[in-house]
Write an enzyme that holds these catalytic residues in place. Structure first.
Site, PDB file in Angstrom:
ATOM      1  N   TRP A 104      70.372  13.799  56.145  1.00 32.56           N
ATOM      2  CA  TRP A 104      69.414  14.909  56.123  1.00 32.56           C
ATOM      3  C   TRP A 104      68.386  14.732  55.010  1.00 32.56           C
ATOM      4  O   TRP A 104      67.205  14.980  55.182  1.00 32.56           O
ATOM      5  CB  TRP A 104      70.126  16.256  55.978  1.00 32.56           C
ATOM      6  CG  TRP A 104      71.002  16.572  57.146  1.00 32.56           C
ATOM      7  CD1 TRP A 104      72.352  16.752  57.135  1.00 32.56           C
ATOM      8  CD2 TRP A 104      70.603  16.724  58.523  1.00 32.56           C
ATOM      9  NE1 TRP A 104      72.818  16.999  58.403  1.00 32.56           N
ATOM     10  CE2 TRP A 104      71.774  16.991  59.266  1.00 32.56           C
ATOM     11  CE3 TRP A 104      69.382  16.648  59.188  1.00 32.56           C
ATOM     12  CZ2 TRP A 104      71.753  17.186  60.653  1.00 32.56           C
ATOM     13  CZ3 TRP A 104      69.356  16.845  60.568  1.00 32.56           C
ATOM     14  CH2 TRP A 104      70.531  17.108  61.272  1.00 32.56           C
ATOM     15  N   ASP A 113      67.440  21.883  50.059  1.00 33.56           N
ATOM     16  CA  ASP A 113      67.918  22.153  51.414  1.00 33.56           C
ATOM     17  C   ASP A 113      69.361  22.621  51.243  1.00 33.56           C
ATOM     18  O   ASP A 113      70.232  21.848  50.867  1.00 33.56           O
ATOM     19  CB  ASP A 113      67.845  20.863  52.243  1.00 33.56           C
ATOM     20  CG  ASP A 113      68.515  20.997  53.611  1.00 33.56           C
ATOM     21  OD1 ASP A 113      69.046  22.086  53.918  1.00 33.56           O
ATOM     22  OD2 ASP A 113      68.505  20.011  54.376  1.00 33.56           O
ATOM     23  N   LYS A 152      74.785  27.077  59.918  1.00 33.23           N
ATOM     24  CA  LYS A 152      75.980  26.537  59.280  1.00 33.23           C
ATOM     25  C   LYS A 152      76.770  27.660  58.594  1.00 33.23           C
ATOM     26  O   LYS A 152      77.966  27.657  58.618  1.00 33.23           O
ATOM     27  CB  LYS A 152      75.616  25.468  58.249  1.00 33.23           C
ATOM     28  CG  LYS A 152      74.666  24.402  58.754  1.00 33.23           C
ATOM     29  CD  LYS A 152      75.342  23.292  59.534  1.00 33.23           C
ATOM     30  CE  LYS A 152      74.378  22.464  60.365  1.00 33.23           C
ATOM     31  NZ  LYS A 152      73.329  21.785  59.616  1.00 33.23           N
TER      32      LYS A 152
END
Ligand SMILES: *Cc1c(COP(=O)(O)O)cnc(C)c1O
Length: 366
Positions: free
Chosen positions: A100, A175, A199
Protein backbone atom coordinates in the site's frame (compact mmCIF):
# COMPACT_ATOMS: atom_id res chain seq x y z
CA UNK A 1 -28.22 -18.52 10.79
CA UNK A 2 -24.79 -20.03 10.23
CA UNK A 3 -22.17 -19.11 12.82
CA UNK A 4 -19.10 -17.68 11.12
CA UNK A 5 -15.91 -16.37 12.66
CA UNK A 6 -14.92 -13.52 10.41
CA UNK A 7 -11.20 -12.88 9.87
CA UNK A 8 -11.45 -11.20 6.48
CA UNK A 9 -9.02 -8.30 5.95
CA UNK A 10 -11.55 -5.95 4.40
CA UNK A 11 -14.42 -5.57 3.94
CA UNK A 12 -14.48 -7.15 7.33
CA UNK A 13 -16.37 -7.85 10.52
CA UNK A 14 -18.58 -5.02 11.78
CA UNK A 15 -20.35 -4.77 15.13
CA UNK A 16 -23.65 -6.67 15.22
CA UNK A 17 -25.25 -3.63 16.77
CA UNK A 18 -24.28 -1.51 13.76
CA UNK A 19 -25.66 -4.08 11.33
CA UNK A 20 -28.93 -4.38 13.27
CA UNK A 21 -29.62 -0.66 13.45
CA UNK A 22 -28.75 -0.35 9.77
CA UNK A 23 -31.30 -3.03 8.91
CA UNK A 24 -33.90 -0.98 10.76
CA UNK A 25 -32.88 2.20 8.94
CA UNK A 26 -33.12 0.41 5.62
CA UNK A 27 -36.82 0.06 6.34
CA UNK A 28 -37.50 3.32 8.11
CA UNK A 29 -34.84 5.99 8.52
CA UNK A 30 -35.19 8.24 11.57
CA UNK A 31 -38.97 7.86 11.60
CA UNK A 32 -39.33 9.29 8.09
CA UNK A 33 -40.92 6.15 6.67
CA UNK A 34 -38.25 6.25 3.98
CA UNK A 35 -35.28 3.87 3.67
CA UNK A 36 -31.94 5.51 4.51
CA UNK A 37 -30.79 4.82 0.95
CA UNK A 38 -33.74 6.75 -0.50
CA UNK A 39 -33.80 9.91 1.54
CA UNK A 40 -32.40 13.14 0.10
CA UNK A 41 -28.92 13.89 1.32
CA UNK A 42 -30.13 17.48 1.67
CA UNK A 43 -32.79 16.53 4.22
CA UNK A 44 -32.52 17.64 7.82
CA UNK A 45 -32.53 14.03 8.97
CA UNK A 46 -29.51 13.24 6.82
CA UNK A 47 -27.68 16.36 7.88
CA UNK A 48 -28.06 15.12 11.44
CA UNK A 49 -26.27 11.89 10.53
CA UNK A 50 -23.38 13.78 8.94
CA UNK A 51 -23.04 15.98 11.99
CA UNK A 52 -23.23 13.06 14.37
CA UNK A 53 -20.63 11.14 12.40
CA UNK A 54 -18.19 14.05 12.41
CA UNK A 55 -18.84 14.59 16.11
CA UNK A 56 -18.13 10.94 16.87
CA UNK A 57 -14.82 11.15 15.03
CA UNK A 58 -13.87 14.29 16.94
CA UNK A 59 -14.80 12.83 20.26
CA UNK A 60 -13.31 9.36 19.80
CA UNK A 61 -9.96 10.49 18.41
CA UNK A 62 -9.78 13.85 20.17
CA UNK A 63 -9.52 15.75 16.90
CA UNK A 64 -8.79 19.46 17.52
CA UNK A 65 -10.82 22.25 15.90
CA UNK A 66 -8.15 23.17 13.37
CA UNK A 67 -8.64 19.81 11.65
CA UNK A 68 -11.38 19.09 9.12
CA UNK A 69 -13.03 15.69 8.91
CA UNK A 70 -14.02 14.59 5.44
CA UNK A 71 -15.99 11.62 4.10
CA UNK A 72 -15.18 10.88 0.47
CA UNK A 73 -15.73 8.27 -2.20
CA UNK A 74 -13.04 6.38 -4.09
CA UNK A 75 -11.42 4.50 -1.22
CA UNK A 76 -7.94 4.87 0.23
CA UNK A 77 -6.48 4.25 -3.22
CA UNK A 78 -7.91 7.52 -4.47
CA UNK A 79 -6.62 9.24 -1.35
CA UNK A 80 -3.11 8.31 -2.54
CA UNK A 81 -3.74 10.72 -5.40
CA UNK A 82 -5.50 13.30 -3.19
CA UNK A 83 -2.36 13.48 -1.04
CA UNK A 84 -0.08 14.11 -4.01
CA UNK A 85 -2.51 16.56 -5.63
CA UNK A 86 -3.02 18.62 -2.48
CA UNK A 87 0.41 18.52 -0.84
CA UNK A 88 3.07 17.73 -3.41
CA UNK A 89 5.02 20.68 -4.76
CA UNK A 90 8.70 19.75 -5.16
CA UNK A 91 9.74 16.88 -2.95
CA UNK A 92 7.99 14.14 -1.01
CA UNK A 93 9.29 11.23 1.06
CA UNK A 94 7.54 7.93 1.71
CA UNK A 95 8.26 5.17 4.18
CA UNK A 96 8.01 2.05 2.06
CA UNK A 97 6.68 -0.59 4.39
CA UNK A 98 4.49 -2.59 2.06
CA UNK A 99 2.36 -2.80 -1.03
CA UNK A 100 0.00 0.00 0.00
CA UNK A 101 2.87 2.36 0.81
CA UNK A 102 4.35 1.62 -2.58
CA UNK A 103 1.08 2.34 -4.32
CA UNK A 104 0.79 5.64 -2.46
CA UNK A 105 4.31 6.57 -3.56
CA UNK A 106 3.54 5.67 -7.16
CA UNK A 107 0.85 8.35 -7.32
CA UNK A 108 3.24 11.06 -6.12
CA UNK A 109 5.83 9.87 -8.63
CA UNK A 110 3.25 10.08 -11.39
CA UNK A 111 2.41 13.65 -10.44
CA UNK A 112 6.13 14.53 -10.31
CA UNK A 113 6.65 13.07 -13.75
CA UNK A 114 3.67 14.89 -15.23
CA UNK A 115 5.24 18.14 -14.06
CA UNK A 116 8.63 17.35 -15.57
CA UNK A 117 10.30 16.96 -12.17
CA UNK A 118 13.22 14.61 -11.54
CA UNK A 119 12.28 10.96 -11.12
CA UNK A 120 13.40 11.05 -7.48
CA UNK A 121 11.26 14.06 -6.51
CA UNK A 122 8.99 11.57 -4.76
CA UNK A 123 11.00 8.77 -3.21
CA UNK A 124 11.24 6.12 -0.53
CA UNK A 125 13.14 7.52 2.45
CA UNK A 126 13.54 3.98 3.75
CA UNK A 127 12.19 0.59 2.76
CA UNK A 128 11.78 -2.88 4.24
CA UNK A 129 11.35 -4.51 0.82
CA UNK A 130 14.67 -6.34 1.38
CA UNK A 131 12.94 -8.64 3.87
CA UNK A 132 9.48 -8.90 2.33
CA UNK A 133 8.27 -6.02 4.51
CA UNK A 134 8.46 -8.10 7.67
CA UNK A 135 9.74 -5.14 9.73
CA UNK A 136 9.40 -1.36 10.07
CA UNK A 137 12.59 0.51 9.05
CA UNK A 138 14.10 2.49 11.92
CA UNK A 139 17.51 3.76 10.84
CA UNK A 140 16.59 6.71 8.69
CA UNK A 141 16.31 10.46 8.96
CA UNK A 142 13.39 12.37 7.55
CA UNK A 143 14.82 15.07 5.24
CA UNK A 144 13.77 18.54 6.37
CA UNK A 145 13.15 19.84 2.85
CA UNK A 146 10.19 17.58 2.08
CA UNK A 147 6.70 18.87 1.39
CA UNK A 148 5.54 15.94 3.49
CA UNK A 149 6.55 12.55 4.84
CA UNK A 150 4.10 9.71 4.22
CA UNK A 151 3.69 6.62 6.36
CA UNK A 152 1.34 3.64 6.33
CA UNK A 153 0.72 2.97 10.01
CA UNK A 154 -0.51 -0.59 9.59
CA UNK A 155 0.58 -2.89 6.83
CA UNK A 156 -2.51 -4.93 6.28
CA UNK A 157 -0.82 -7.46 4.02
CA UNK A 158 2.42 -8.12 5.94
CA UNK A 159 1.15 -7.64 9.48
CA UNK A 160 3.52 -4.94 10.69
CA UNK A 161 2.47 -1.75 12.41
CA UNK A 162 3.83 1.59 13.58
CA UNK A 163 2.11 1.67 16.96
CA UNK A 164 3.20 5.12 18.05
CA UNK A 165 2.89 8.67 16.78
CA UNK A 166 6.26 9.67 15.40
CA UNK A 167 7.85 13.10 15.40
CA UNK A 168 8.46 14.54 11.99
CA UNK A 169 10.22 17.78 11.02
CA UNK A 170 7.87 18.07 8.01
CA UNK A 171 4.13 17.56 7.57
CA UNK A 172 3.37 13.97 8.55
CA UNK A 173 0.80 12.17 6.39
CA UNK A 174 -0.57 8.80 7.45
CA UNK A 175 -2.59 6.14 5.70
CA UNK A 176 -4.40 4.64 8.71
CA UNK A 177 -6.83 2.51 6.72
CA UNK A 178 -6.36 -0.62 8.76
CA UNK A 179 -5.65 0.61 12.27
CA UNK A 180 -7.68 3.79 12.61
CA UNK A 181 -9.61 3.81 15.92
CA UNK A 182 -7.68 0.78 17.15
CA UNK A 183 -5.64 2.88 19.57
CA UNK A 184 -5.56 6.45 20.86
CA UNK A 185 -3.73 8.72 18.39
CA UNK A 186 -2.10 12.10 18.99
CA UNK A 187 -3.72 13.75 16.00
CA UNK A 188 -1.63 16.91 16.46
CA UNK A 189 1.45 15.05 15.21
CA UNK A 190 -0.14 14.66 11.80
CA UNK A 191 -0.95 17.08 9.03
CA UNK A 192 -3.23 14.56 7.38
CA UNK A 193 -4.66 11.19 8.34
CA UNK A 194 -6.71 9.25 5.82
CA UNK A 195 -7.96 5.79 5.00
CA UNK A 196 -10.70 3.56 3.65
CA UNK A 197 -13.47 2.80 6.13
CA UNK A 198 -13.79 -0.89 5.39
CA UNK A 199 -11.11 -2.19 7.75
CA UNK A 200 -12.09 -0.76 11.08
CA UNK A 201 -14.79 1.89 10.92
CA UNK A 202 -17.39 0.81 8.42
CA UNK A 203 -18.20 -0.78 5.08
CA UNK A 204 -16.48 -0.14 1.75
CA UNK A 205 -17.60 2.90 -0.21
CA UNK A 206 -16.41 5.73 1.97
CA UNK A 207 -12.98 6.96 2.95
CA UNK A 208 -12.09 9.44 5.68
CA UNK A 209 -9.60 12.29 5.71
CA UNK A 210 -8.61 14.31 8.76
CA UNK A 211 -6.84 17.40 7.44
CA UNK A 212 -5.12 20.14 9.39
CA UNK A 213 -6.13 23.55 8.14
CA UNK A 214 -2.66 24.94 7.43
CA UNK A 215 -1.33 22.12 5.22
CA UNK A 216 -3.58 23.07 2.31
CA UNK A 217 -3.29 25.84 -0.25
CA UNK A 218 0.47 25.54 -0.66
CA UNK A 219 0.70 23.95 -4.10
CA UNK A 220 0.87 26.00 -7.28
CA UNK A 221 -0.64 23.52 -9.74
CA UNK A 222 -4.32 23.28 -10.57
CA UNK A 223 -6.14 20.70 -8.47
CA UNK A 224 -9.21 19.16 -10.12
CA UNK A 225 -12.32 20.20 -8.18
CA UNK A 226 -13.22 16.74 -6.91
CA UNK A 227 -9.62 16.04 -5.86
CA UNK A 228 -9.22 19.28 -3.96
CA UNK A 229 -9.73 18.74 -0.22
CA UNK A 230 -10.83 22.38 0.02
CA UNK A 231 -13.88 21.66 -2.14
CA UNK A 232 -15.05 19.09 0.35
CA UNK A 233 -14.12 21.14 3.38
CA UNK A 234 -16.16 24.05 2.12
CA UNK A 235 -19.20 21.88 1.42
CA UNK A 236 -18.80 19.68 4.51
CA UNK A 237 -18.39 16.52 2.41
CA UNK A 238 -21.59 17.28 0.51
CA UNK A 239 -20.21 18.94 -2.62
CA UNK A 240 -21.83 16.07 -4.48
CA UNK A 241 -23.92 13.16 -3.24
CA UNK A 242 -21.93 11.52 -0.45
CA UNK A 243 -21.86 7.72 -0.05
CA UNK A 244 -24.86 7.89 2.28
CA UNK A 245 -25.27 4.21 3.06
CA UNK A 246 -21.60 3.71 3.92
CA UNK A 247 -21.60 6.83 6.07
CA UNK A 248 -24.70 5.64 7.87
CA UNK A 249 -23.10 2.31 8.77
CA UNK A 250 -19.89 4.09 9.79
CA UNK A 251 -21.89 6.26 12.17
CA UNK A 252 -23.47 3.18 13.73
CA UNK A 253 -20.06 1.54 14.02
CA UNK A 254 -18.64 4.57 15.83
CA UNK A 255 -21.67 4.69 18.11
CA UNK A 256 -20.87 1.14 19.10
CA UNK A 257 -17.23 2.01 19.72
CA UNK A 258 -18.22 4.87 21.98
CA UNK A 259 -20.72 2.68 23.82
CA UNK A 260 -18.04 0.14 24.75
CA UNK A 261 -15.66 2.79 26.04
CA UNK A 262 -13.86 4.33 23.05
CA UNK A 263 -10.40 3.86 21.62
CA UNK A 264 -8.53 3.41 24.88
CA UNK A 265 -10.79 0.56 25.87
CA UNK A 266 -10.75 -1.06 22.45
CA UNK A 267 -6.96 -0.78 22.36
CA UNK A 268 -6.69 -2.86 25.53
CA UNK A 269 -8.96 -5.48 24.05
CA UNK A 270 -7.09 -5.42 20.72
CA UNK A 271 -3.73 -5.91 22.42
CA UNK A 272 -5.14 -8.81 24.46
CA UNK A 273 -6.56 -10.47 21.35
CA UNK A 274 -3.34 -10.07 19.41
CA UNK A 275 -1.15 -11.33 22.25
CA UNK A 276 -3.34 -14.36 22.71
CA UNK A 277 -2.97 -15.27 19.06
CA UNK A 278 0.74 -14.50 18.78
CA UNK A 279 1.36 -16.56 21.92
CA UNK A 280 -0.35 -19.53 20.33
CA UNK A 281 1.62 -19.11 17.09
CA UNK A 282 4.81 -19.13 19.14
CA UNK A 283 3.76 -22.10 21.23
CA UNK A 284 2.32 -24.21 18.42
CA UNK A 285 4.98 -26.27 16.62
CA UNK A 286 3.11 -26.18 13.35
CA UNK A 287 3.05 -22.41 12.82
CA UNK A 288 5.53 -19.55 12.54
CA UNK A 289 4.82 -15.82 12.68
CA UNK A 290 6.20 -13.79 9.77
CA UNK A 291 6.46 -10.28 11.21
CA UNK A 292 9.33 -9.00 13.29
CA UNK A 293 8.03 -9.40 16.90
CA UNK A 294 8.56 -5.79 17.92
CA UNK A 295 6.76 -4.49 14.82
CA UNK A 296 3.91 -6.93 14.60
CA UNK A 297 0.42 -5.66 14.08
CA UNK A 298 -2.41 -5.89 16.56
CA UNK A 299 -4.85 -5.85 13.63
CA UNK A 300 -3.52 -8.34 11.05
CA UNK A 301 -1.78 -11.41 12.40
CA UNK A 302 0.29 -13.08 9.68
CA UNK A 303 1.77 -16.54 9.96
CA UNK A 304 2.81 -19.53 7.90
CA UNK A 305 3.17 -23.26 8.32
CA UNK A 306 6.48 -24.29 9.96
CA UNK A 307 8.83 -25.62 7.20
CA UNK A 308 8.38 -29.28 8.19
CA UNK A 309 4.59 -28.97 7.86
CA UNK A 310 4.59 -26.84 4.72
CA UNK A 311 2.55 -29.33 2.70
CA UNK A 312 -0.31 -29.07 5.21
CA UNK A 313 -1.10 -25.43 4.40
CA UNK A 314 -4.23 -26.10 2.39
CA UNK A 315 -5.29 -28.78 4.90
CA UNK A 316 -5.22 -26.25 7.70
CA UNK A 317 -7.21 -23.76 5.67
CA UNK A 318 -9.83 -26.41 4.98
CA UNK A 319 -9.87 -27.53 8.59
CA UNK A 320 -10.26 -23.92 9.76
CA UNK A 321 -13.05 -23.34 7.27
CA UNK A 322 -14.90 -26.46 8.30
CA UNK A 323 -14.85 -25.05 11.84
CA UNK A 324 -16.40 -21.79 10.72
CA UNK A 325 -13.20 -19.71 10.34
CA UNK A 326 -13.62 -17.39 7.38
CA UNK A 327 -10.88 -15.37 5.71
CA UNK A 328 -7.82 -16.92 7.36
CA UNK A 329 -5.97 -17.21 4.05
CA UNK A 330 -3.00 -14.86 3.62
CA UNK A 331 -3.02 -12.13 0.99
CA UNK A 332 -2.60 -13.57 -2.49
CA UNK A 333 0.80 -11.88 -2.79
CA UNK A 334 2.32 -13.58 0.28
CA UNK A 335 0.37 -16.80 0.89
CA UNK A 336 0.23 -18.45 4.30
CA UNK A 337 -2.34 -17.25 6.79
CA UNK A 338 -3.62 -13.96 8.03
CA UNK A 339 -6.17 -13.42 10.76
CA UNK A 340 -7.52 -9.91 10.72
CA UNK A 341 -8.75 -9.17 14.20
CA UNK A 342 -10.11 -5.65 13.86
CA UNK A 343 -12.06 -3.78 16.55
CA UNK A 344 -15.33 -5.61 15.93
CA UNK A 345 -13.75 -9.07 15.95
CA UNK A 346 -14.86 -10.54 19.28
CA UNK A 347 -12.43 -12.23 21.67
CA UNK A 348 -14.51 -15.37 21.20
CA UNK A 349 -13.48 -15.52 17.51
CA UNK A 350 -9.81 -15.36 18.43
CA UNK A 351 -10.34 -18.09 21.02
CA UNK A 352 -12.11 -20.24 18.43
CA UNK A 353 -9.20 -19.86 16.01
CA UNK A 354 -6.70 -20.76 18.71
CA UNK A 355 -8.72 -23.85 19.57
CA UNK A 356 -8.67 -24.78 15.91
CA UNK A 357 -4.87 -24.42 15.76
CA UNK A 358 -4.46 -26.58 18.84
CA UNK A 359 -6.71 -29.28 17.45
CA UNK A 360 -4.89 -29.26 14.15
CA UNK A 361 -1.61 -29.67 16.00
CA UNK A 362 -3.02 -32.63 17.94
CA UNK A 363 -4.12 -34.32 14.75
CA UNK A 364 -0.82 -33.93 12.95
CA UNK A 365 1.88 -34.25 15.57
CA UNK A 366 2.70 -36.88 18.15
C1 LIG B 1 -7.04 -1.70 2.14
C2 LIG B 1 -6.00 -0.67 2.20
C3 LIG B 1 -5.89 0.33 1.21
C4 LIG B 1 -6.78 0.37 0.00
O1 LIG B 1 -8.06 0.73 0.33
P1 LIG B 1 -9.19 0.92 -0.78
O2 LIG B 1 -10.24 1.64 -0.02
O3 LIG B 1 -9.57 -0.44 -1.23
O4 LIG B 1 -8.62 1.73 -1.88
C5 LIG B 1 -4.92 1.28 1.37
N1 LIG B 1 -4.09 1.28 2.43
C6 LIG B 1 -4.15 0.34 3.39
C7 LIG B 1 -3.21 0.39 4.54
C8 LIG B 1 -5.11 -0.67 3.30
O5 LIG B 1 -5.18 -1.60 4.25
Amino acid sequence: MKKAYNFFAGPCVLPEQAIDSTIDALKDFAGTGIPVVSISHRSKEWENVMNECRQLWRELLGIPDNYHILFLGGGASLQFLYVAMNLFEKKAGYLETGVWAKKALKEAQGIAKSRGLASDAAFAVASSADKTYCYIPKDYTIPTDLDYFHITTNNTIYGTEIKYDMDSPVTLVADMSSDIMSRPVDVTKYGLIYGGAQKNVGPAGVSFAIVRDDVLGKVSNYIPTMLDYRTHIEKESMFNTPPVFAIYIMTQTLRWLRSIGGVEKINKINVEKAEMLYDEIERNRMFVGTANPEDRSIMNVCFVMAPEYKELESNFLEFAKSNGMMGVKGHRSVGGFRASIYNACPVSSVKALIKCMKEFEKQHTK
